[in-house]
Design a protein around this motif. Sequence first.
Motif: not given
Length: 609
Positions: A341-343, A350-353, A483-484
Amino acid sequence: MSASIDRAREVLRQVWGYSDFRGRQAEVVDTVANGGDALVLMPTGGGKSLCYQVPALMRSGTAIVISPLISLMQDQVATLLQLGVRAAYLSSSLDLHEARAIETQLLDGSLDLLYMAPERMVTARNLALLSRVPISLFAIDEAHCVSQWGHDFRADYLGLSVLAEQFPDVPRLALTATADLRTRADIARLLKLDHAPVFLSSFDRPNIYYRILPRLNAMDQLTDFIRREHPQDAGIVYCLSRAKTERVAAALVKQGFPALVYHAGLSPAERESNQTRFLREEGIIVVATIAFGMGIDKPNVRFVAHLDLPKSLEAYYQETGRAGRDGLPSTVSLFYGLQDVIKHQQMLAQSNGSEEHKRHERRRIDAMLQLCETTACRRQLLLRYFDEHMPEPCGHCDVCTEPVATWDATEPARMALSAVYRTGQRYGVEYAVEVLSGKRSDRVLSNAHEQLAVFGQGVHLSLKAWRSIYRQLLAHGLLLVDADGYGTLRLAPECRPLLKGEVSLQLRKDRDTASSQRSSKPSRAASSIEPADEPLWQALRARRSKLAKEQGVPPYVIFHDSTLIDMVMRQPQSLQEMSTVAGIGESKLARYGEAFLAVILDQSYPVMG
């Protein structure tokens, strides 16, 4: 339906050895045979190939099949050649001389079906070549690849809209096993099939038993599952990383299982060698990333296991659908944990979408997590995602066979959320568990968090229980991951009513995974065979393996397990009786009838009982 369906049934009987079509196959065949377009959505193993292969033999000209993978083309062509059908493929695996020879066959009218990849299909040279020959139909397989909302988007598919423009009078059908409403709309729009009838079959795979378990010791759980339920069966084990596939395969080999690795980091020769062994040998297990699977036509994969959480229900459905394509009993097991879940939340954060893309991906992750954490029938939920209603629980998933207990987790959940908030929303799950459990670790003491009111409030629950609570809070969207890259938790706006005492929360009680697997029954493909017939079953399999090895083809290209089982059940005493066995058409009767009849009539194999 038109009179042509009678001709279609005759082709089906003569070539494939089946007396009638299944599901909506007949409607599709009738539509395409009479020159109509079609959008076909059928589950894996539902018989999509027949929807274009039968009309291809009924219409004049050559059928052009667009397929994304060389392995799929090779497999389909090998199977058709065994049936006496004139088929070939054009791909980058052929040298110039081989490719030119196949093009000559096409120009001579010597091919019933020709397979090629989408990137070759849309080249100017290829389109010019096809304009010189009569084309019976275009079949676009794995059509979901055209949609950017699909889970397997391939840009080359976008160019296939040219078929409608340059060959307006040739029927086109697009086929896929996985597409939600949005993806279906994309397929119709991008392939210019807006006015084509949609043939939507049930996505249910009743022969598959679905199971999802908390992941504790993944290797112990996996080996116990295989040893208890599928000790000699072919299977696929999916992992997210290449390194993990290597570790898992090595561990399975150490336990005595014939396991191979498949991922994009291997050399092309290694990948091809491992895939060939999997296809041609019995009982091989492939441990793979998701790079493996599309185009794998092996019908007797008896189990699929996931050691990491799939990214969406579309991906899960397609990957699990590689089990039991022959309709015989099969099992899919997912071992799922907090880190999954965390991943997935980290990857999304972190997605740039675009924001729209992130919302779409969030819905997909939420749907996958809902399947994992549901206390209702898994099959009902899975089918609902594909807009299909199942009125009653299936009775053939772990939740149905072992109903899930729930408990009132309202107060512990508030404690868990409070621990995240009171520690500044700067830490991950393990730190929050340390605080709740009253652990005076160096980092807790250095932050003076032993002075917090929440410190030690959770000593009445085990560490395992707290991790389960956090997993489910994340899955329910009450907690989020930053997103860290460190798994830092923060409260989601949706948790406010729970913290204010306006709502209560019921959570699952995680089952003991060992007892859960012990209580399940093995999904044995030949379960319908009586013990006294086991020697005949094994003798027929041995004859099939020998013939396959001599010809350099997978055993299932000779006959499927279901055909051998029907032989055992009927025990034909003549070629005439052998012709009534399901899956034996005229070509295979002539080619193999005597060889298998000899096994049945031979009394030298050991008799049990």
